[in-house]
Design a protein around this motif. Structure first.
Motif: not given
Length: 215
Positions: A27-28, A30-33, A36, A63, A67
């Motif tokens: 889920d790395s 998810r916390d790395s805007p 992304r 993962h 994405y």
């Protein structure tokens, strides 16, 4: 050969920790805007150029490859670790994942519209990196984009710096030096994002993403 020894050591090290690594980084994003955002910019650049296949080189447990699919890309993953590829295939059976080496990709010349390399070159000895970049260039079509993520050296006087990575010996790079190497390989820089190290980061190095394009 140095490259062979480094590749073998890295493959064996990641094989040994594959389940733990997959759980840790699942889920790395998810916390790395910012991550992304760069992946989104990369995906848009590929789509604007007409789309086509994209390879996630050094994909680990898959993962990020998944994405890229969520972003509308036709993506597949390649990793030197058979254990990582097995986990990726189990998690995303609808995607393609191959065991392979970045120094000798089983991909035709000019077949790719995009290449993603997130922290996959950090275990490459500096003297071997030009060959890896040349391989990236070979498999990319004209107009294709490469997004390269790596840890940055904080000493501009030294183009590379070796450090004790938890898995295998690793290198960080002076961003301007690596950008020059990419340019010499025929992949000039289009954009760059630098993320300062945060207090909670395990590695107190800046993170850099370089977006390049093959003319």
């Amino acid at each position: 050969m140095v490259e062979h020894d480094a590749l073998t050591a890295t493959r064996e090290a990641y094989d040994a920790i594959a389940p733990t690594y997959a759980e840790l980084f699942r889920d790395s994003l998810r916390d790395s805007p910012l991550d992304r955002a760069m992946l989104g910019a990369f995906a848009e650049a590929v789509r604007t150029g007409g789309g086509g296949q994209v390879a996630d080189l050094g994909c680990g447990p898959g993962h990020v490859t998944a994405y890229l699919g969520e972003l509308g890309l036709t993506a597949f993953g390649v990793d030197a670790s058979p254990a990582m590829i097995e986990l990726a295939r189990e998690a995303w059976p609808g995607l393609r994942f191959d065991v392979g080496s970045m120094t000798a990709l089983d991909i035709a010349d000019g077949a790719l519209s995009g290449v993603l390399s997130r922290w996959s070159v950090i275990h490459t000895p500096p003297e071997e990196l030009p060959a890896v970049l040349a391989e990236f260039h070979r498999v990319m079509a004209p107009g294709g984009h490469l997004l390269l993520g790596f840890w940055a050296s904080d000493d501009p006087a030294h183009p590379t710096r070796v450090f004790d990575h938890a898995v295998a010996p690793a290198y960080c790079w002076a961003p301007d030096h690596l950008a020059a190497m990419l340019r010499e390989s025929g992949l000039p820089e289009v954009a760059r994002m630098t993320r300062a190290p945060q207090p909670t980061d395990r590695r107190q190095f800046p993170e850099v993403h370089l977006l390049t394009q093959k003319p």
